[in-house]
Write a protein that holds these residues in place. Sequence first.
Motif, PDB file in Angstrom:
ATOM      1  N   ILE A 171       0.798  -1.218   0.000  1.00 40.30           N
ATOM      2  CA  ILE A 171       0.000   0.000   0.000  1.00 40.30           C
ATOM      3  C   ILE A 171       0.836   1.275   0.000  1.00 40.30           C
ATOM      4  O   ILE A 171       0.539   2.238  -0.724  1.00 40.30           O
ATOM      5  CB  ILE A 171      -0.998  -0.011   1.188  1.00 40.30           C
ATOM      6  CG1 ILE A 171      -2.050   1.065   1.011  1.00 40.30           C
ATOM      7  CG2 ILE A 171      -0.274   0.100   2.513  1.00 40.30           C
ATOM      8  CD1 ILE A 171      -2.955   0.842  -0.139  1.00 40.30           C
ATOM      9  N   ILE A 172       1.906   1.329   0.819  1.00 41.24           N
ATOM     10  CA  ILE A 172       2.697   2.565   0.902  1.00 41.24           C
ATOM     11  C   ILE A 172       3.405   2.859  -0.421  1.00 41.24           C
ATOM     12  O   ILE A 172       3.332   3.985  -0.935  1.00 41.24           O
ATOM     13  CB  ILE A 172       3.675   2.504   2.089  1.00 41.24           C
ATOM     14  CG1 ILE A 172       2.896   2.699   3.398  1.00 41.24           C
ATOM     15  CG2 ILE A 172       4.766   3.573   1.952  1.00 41.24           C
ATOM     16  CD1 ILE A 172       3.748   2.656   4.646  1.00 41.24           C
ATOM     17  N   PRO A 173       4.116   1.887  -1.030  1.00 37.40           N
ATOM     18  CA  PRO A 173       4.720   2.189  -2.339  1.00 37.40           C
ATOM     19  C   PRO A 173       3.706   2.585  -3.396  1.00 37.40           C
ATOM     20  O   PRO A 173       3.972   3.494  -4.203  1.00 37.40           O
ATOM     21  CB  PRO A 173       5.432   0.876  -2.693  1.00 37.40           C
ATOM     22  CG  PRO A 173       5.725   0.245  -1.380  1.00 37.40           C
ATOM     23  CD  PRO A 173       4.555   0.573  -0.522  1.00 37.40           C
ATOM     24  N   LEU A 174       2.537   1.935  -3.421  1.00 38.05           N
ATOM     25  CA  LEU A 174       1.544   2.262  -4.444  1.00 38.05           C
ATOM     26  C   LEU A 174       1.070   3.709  -4.306  1.00 38.05           C
ATOM     27  O   LEU A 174       1.033   4.464  -5.294  1.00 38.05           O
ATOM     28  CB  LEU A 174       0.348   1.311  -4.334  1.00 38.05           C
ATOM     29  CG  LEU A 174       0.568  -0.125  -4.817  1.00 38.05           C
ATOM     30  CD1 LEU A 174      -0.656  -0.978  -4.526  1.00 38.05           C
ATOM     31  CD2 LEU A 174       0.905  -0.159  -6.300  1.00 38.05           C
ATOM     32  N   ILE A 175       0.712   4.116  -3.094  1.00 46.50           N
ATOM     33  CA  ILE A 175       0.221   5.487  -2.899  1.00 46.50           C
ATOM     34  C   ILE A 175       1.325   6.507  -3.147  1.00 46.50           C
ATOM     35  O   ILE A 175       1.115   7.526  -3.822  1.00 46.50           O
ATOM     36  CB  ILE A 175      -0.355   5.649  -1.476  1.00 46.50           C
ATOM     37  CG1 ILE A 175      -1.609   4.785  -1.314  1.00 46.50           C
ATOM     38  CG2 ILE A 175      -0.689   7.100  -1.202  1.00 46.50           C
ATOM     39  CD1 ILE A 175      -2.193   4.822   0.087  1.00 46.50           C
ATOM     40  N   ALA A 176       2.528   6.259  -2.613  1.00 49.23           N
ATOM     41  CA  ALA A 176       3.622   7.230  -2.739  1.00 49.23           C
ATOM     42  C   ALA A 176       4.086   7.366  -4.184  1.00 49.23           C
ATOM     43  O   ALA A 176       4.427   8.469  -4.636  1.00 49.23           O
ATOM     44  CB  ALA A 176       4.788   6.804  -1.845  1.00 49.23           C
ATOM     45  N   CYS A 177       4.092   6.264  -4.931  1.00 48.02           N
ATOM     46  CA  CYS A 177       4.491   6.346  -6.339  1.00 48.02           C
ATOM     47  C   CYS A 177       3.462   7.124  -7.147  1.00 48.02           C
ATOM     48  O   CYS A 177       3.808   7.941  -8.011  1.00 48.02           O
ATOM     49  CB  CYS A 177       4.667   4.944  -6.923  1.00 48.02           C
ATOM     50  SG  CYS A 177       6.169   4.123  -6.376  1.00 48.02           S
ATOM     51  N   ASP A 221       1.725  -4.722 -10.825  1.00 49.63           N
ATOM     52  CA  ASP A 221       1.560  -4.901 -12.271  1.00 49.63           C
ATOM     53  C   ASP A 221       0.226  -4.340 -12.755  1.00 49.63           C
ATOM     54  O   ASP A 221       0.153  -3.737 -13.838  1.00 49.63           O
ATOM     55  CB  ASP A 221       1.668  -6.389 -12.623  1.00 49.63           C
ATOM     56  CG  ASP A 221       3.056  -6.945 -12.355  1.00 49.63           C
ATOM     57  OD1 ASP A 221       3.997  -6.127 -12.220  1.00 49.63           O
ATOM     58  OD2 ASP A 221       3.180  -8.179 -12.242  1.00 49.63           O
ATOM     59  N   ASN A 222      -0.845  -4.553 -11.973  1.00 51.18           N
ATOM     60  CA  ASN A 222      -2.175  -4.091 -12.386  1.00 51.18           C
ATOM     61  C   ASN A 222      -2.269  -2.575 -12.493  1.00 51.18           C
ATOM     62  O   ASN A 222      -3.134  -2.053 -13.208  1.00 51.18           O
ATOM     63  CB  ASN A 222      -3.237  -4.594 -11.408  1.00 51.18           C
ATOM     64  CG  ASN A 222      -3.481  -6.079 -11.545  1.00 51.18           C
ATOM     65  OD1 ASN A 222      -3.113  -6.699 -12.558  1.00 51.18           O
ATOM     66  ND2 ASN A 222      -4.106  -6.677 -10.536  1.00 51.18           N
ATOM     67  N   ASN A 223      -1.378  -1.881 -11.795  1.00 48.43           N
ATOM     68  CA  ASN A 223      -1.417  -0.419 -11.813  1.00 48.43           C
ATOM     69  C   ASN A 223      -0.292   0.189 -12.642  1.00 48.43           C
ATOM     70  O   ASN A 223      -0.085   1.412 -12.596  1.00 48.43           O
ATOM     71  CB  ASN A 223      -1.351   0.112 -10.384  1.00 48.43           C
ATOM     72  CG  ASN A 223      -2.637  -0.142  -9.611  1.00 48.43           C
ATOM     73  OD1 ASN A 223      -3.635   0.548  -9.785  1.00 48.43           O
ATOM     74  ND2 ASN A 223      -2.619  -1.181  -8.768  1.00 48.43           N
ATOM     75  N   GLY A 224       0.424  -0.655 -13.405  1.00 51.33           N
ATOM     76  CA  GLY A 224       1.457  -0.161 -14.308  1.00 51.33           C
ATOM     77  C   GLY A 224       2.620   0.495 -13.603  1.00 51.33           C
ATOM     78  O   GLY A 224       3.201   1.467 -14.123  1.00 51.33           O
ATOM     79  N   LEU A 225       2.998  -0.003 -12.431  1.00 47.98           N
ATOM     80  CA  LEU A 225       4.075   0.614 -11.652  1.00 47.98           C
ATOM     81  C   LEU A 225       5.274  -0.314 -11.476  1.00 47.98           C
ATOM     82  O   LEU A 225       6.085  -0.114 -10.555  1.00 47.98           O
ATOM     83  CB  LEU A 225       3.540   1.040 -10.271  1.00 47.98           C
ATOM     84  CG  LEU A 225       2.490   2.152 -10.290  1.00 47.98           C
ATOM     85  CD1 LEU A 225       1.898   2.340  -8.897  1.00 47.98           C
ATOM     86  CD2 LEU A 225       3.094   3.454 -10.800  1.00 47.98           C
ATOM     87  N   LYS A 226       5.422  -1.312 -12.357  1.00 47.30           N
ATOM     88  CA  LYS A 226       6.535  -2.249 -12.182  1.00 47.30           C
ATOM     89  C   LYS A 226       7.887  -1.588 -12.436  1.00 47.30           C
ATOM     90  O   LYS A 226       8.913  -2.098 -11.987  1.00 47.30           O
ATOM     91  CB  LYS A 226       6.347  -3.466 -13.090  1.00 47.30           C
ATOM     92  CG  LYS A 226       6.290  -3.146 -14.577  1.00 47.30           C
ATOM     93  CD  LYS A 226       6.054  -4.424 -15.364  1.00 47.30           C
ATOM     94  CE  LYS A 226       5.979  -4.140 -16.869  1.00 47.30           C
ATOM     95  NZ  LYS A 226       5.749  -5.393 -17.645  1.00 47.30           N
ATOM     96  N   ASP A 227       7.896  -0.466 -13.143  1.00 44.61           N
ATOM     97  CA  ASP A 227       9.162   0.254 -13.344  1.00 44.61           C
ATOM     98  C   ASP A 227       9.524   1.116 -12.124  1.00 44.61           C
ATOM     99  O   ASP A 227      10.657   1.583 -12.020  1.00 44.61           O
ATOM    100  CB  ASP A 227       9.072   1.149 -14.574  1.00 44.61           C
ATOM    101  CG  ASP A 227       8.968   0.347 -15.866  1.00 44.61           C
ATOM    102  OD1 ASP A 227       9.419  -0.819 -15.870  1.00 44.61           O
ATOM    103  OD2 ASP A 227       8.408   0.867 -16.857  1.00 44.61           O
ATOM    104  N   SER A 228       8.574   1.332 -11.271  1.00 45.41           N
ATOM    105  CA  SER A 228       8.820   2.179 -10.091  1.00 45.41           C
ATOM    106  C   SER A 228       8.956   1.386  -8.803  1.00 45.41           C
ATOM    107  O   SER A 228       9.546   1.873  -7.828  1.00 45.41           O
ATOM    108  CB  SER A 228       7.670   3.186  -9.933  1.00 45.41           C
ATOM    109  OG  SER A 228       7.562   4.028 -11.056  1.00 45.41           O
ATOM    110  N   ILE A 229       8.419   0.157  -8.765  1.00 49.07           N
ATOM    111  CA  ILE A 229       8.435  -0.635  -7.530  1.00 49.07           C
ATOM    112  C   ILE A 229       9.060  -1.998  -7.810  1.00 49.07           C
ATOM    113  O   ILE A 229       8.575  -2.767  -8.653  1.00 49.07           O
ATOM    114  CB  ILE A 229       7.006  -0.820  -6.975  1.00 49.07           C
ATOM    115  CG1 ILE A 229       6.361   0.540  -6.697  1.00 49.07           C
ATOM    116  CG2 ILE A 229       7.034  -1.646  -5.686  1.00 49.07           C
ATOM    117  CD1 ILE A 229       4.888   0.451  -6.302  1.00 49.07           C
ATOM    118  N   GLN A 230      10.141  -2.277  -7.094  1.00 54.30           N
ATOM    119  CA  GLN A 230      10.815  -3.578  -7.179  1.00 54.30           C
ATOM    120  C   GLN A 230      10.592  -4.330  -5.870  1.00 54.30           C
ATOM    121  O   GLN A 230      10.903  -3.817  -4.798  1.00 54.30           O
ATOM    122  CB  GLN A 230      12.315  -3.378  -7.425  1.00 54.30           C
ATOM    123  CG  GLN A 230      13.096  -4.684  -7.458  1.00 54.30           C
ATOM    124  CD  GLN A 230      14.604  -4.450  -7.543  1.00 54.30           C
ATOM    125  OE1 GLN A 230      15.068  -3.298  -7.583  1.00 54.30           O
ATOM    126  NE2 GLN A 230      15.374  -5.541  -7.561  1.00 54.30           N
TER     127      GLN A 230
END
Length: 597
Positions: A116-122, A147-156
């Motif tokens: 949750i924290i990485p998703l919101i902060a990104c 992956d569902n939110n298209g943030l795989k380049d921002s969150i490892q």
Amino acid sequence: MSLNRFMHPRNIYRTPPDFKELAVTYPEFRRHVKQELSGKISLDFQDPAALRALSKTLLHKDFDLEVDLPSDRLIPALPQRLNYILWVEDLLEIVKEDSASDVLEGVDIGTGASCIIPLIACRKNKWKFVATEVDAESISLAQKNVDNNGLKDSIQIIQTESGCVLKEVVEEVGKNFDFCFCNPPFFRDQWEANPEGKSRTPNRPPPISANSASDVEKVTEGGEVEFVRKMIQDSLALGTQVRVYTTMLGKKKSLKIIKNELRKQKVEQFTTTEFCQGRTMRWGVAWTFMKGVDIKKAPTMKHEKPKPPLIYIIPNELKETEYSLSEILSKIKGLMEELKITYQVTHEGKHSVHISLHANENTWSHQRRKKRKLIHKQKLANSKEEKIQHITNAPISEHSKQETLGSSSLLTAGNNQDSGEIKTKSKTEEYTKKICEKDNDSYTVEDSKNLFSKDLNGCKTHMEKEETSYDIPEDQLFTKDKHSFQSSSDVNSVALENTSDSKREEESNFLSQQAAKKQKMESTSSEATDSSGKEGEISTKRPRVGGLDVPGSYLLNCDLQLKKEGNMIILKLLCKDGASGREPMHQVLQFIKNRLK
């Protein structure tokens, strides 16, 4: 009691979401709400499915995120996580570097299934994350949300071993980070995690919302204290490889232990805060090894417990007021008008009355002292007027003749000067001798007037001149005897007027220095007294920022309640939010006690 008003100022959930609006827009959420007879839309917070629907709806509405929250995993509290993210934003402003990249990178220790924290902060700040997790199933769910939110380049997402906190992750990735988040499991075993366990006191109410967290999300060896201790040890090894280290704690008693641990490890730059939301509170700790920064300057969110009211049972034998609610209310209104305190009756019933009071200035302290000073000043003015009138018009008695002779001799001495010394012989001595040789019977009032009119006029001239030049206090102008001048300052002033220029300048400088010292001592004493709040008046002005009044920051801001219970009438003063303290309430209550007799 709701703690929403203590949320971070930028938290969008300080104003609770409109359930009715959400129910109209999101059909899935509408299935979990019910409409009461009053028309209000309510949600059952003890139902995990309802909580899950609320979180998913808010994530979509406010952050454009599609997040899957499994039924056997923790349902994150969005206002709380947002409080944490906003606080880290404030910390990064303190420890920022000019050479830092525009894109900030951080570590989220124990990201959980929701991530949750990485998703919101990104989504909100365009940050990048390395998110760690021990549980394999949680990693799979978290990766799906990324992956569902298209943030795989921002969150490892990285899987770590049990007991691994931060050091191994930073070394494996091989880069420095701007920040780290950490929300460790609170409990050290299943017994402590149980609501009926030792972690919850018997008089503490049960949780208001359901908890669907798995064992791996609730329990860790040694609990949160041991986990954060390991994190502190890792930070000592990493140093400035992470600019600011942060963690969230679930128990207040853990906060003191962690602060002591930081002091023990010689970590000088650390700060704490509170995360308040709904009826839940968490505690944040942050520290850094960056040089030339003061992390304690970061804003903190603190709440204060409500203070107990000030209570006064009004005596049932009042001298000037009938012992009834209406009469006492009328009396109190009059007292408030006398003190120029703004009041508003917010409730008036048969057995109780509520009044809202506020004031920007202190008008209630030292009433007796103010009256005494006013009376004393009036007496001095009247006395001065009478004495001047008496001196200029009244005949001079035998007793006052002799005293006036002595005073006149002193006042006229020094008119002539030889080698810096004031001559003692003068014309005054000559006619003094002449007067003394006269027979008392032959001495008349007319003779007195003729002989001394000139000198009396001179005395008056000198007195007026010295009053203007040196501002002699009124009580030194005259003695208890109405006909004689006996102030040493008067004599010195006249002598100073007739001395040489150099001596006059020297003595003038001395008098100026003494006056300056006296003024400084009075100013220091006044400031010290004001700060103590005992003798001087407390701060008398409403706080201002940028030339504007601070809302809710009145010097006095309270509710006054009158309540009839049986044969008694009870007065209560309750402090409102934003009031500057209870001392003004104490002083106003004392004023009411003194006057309501």
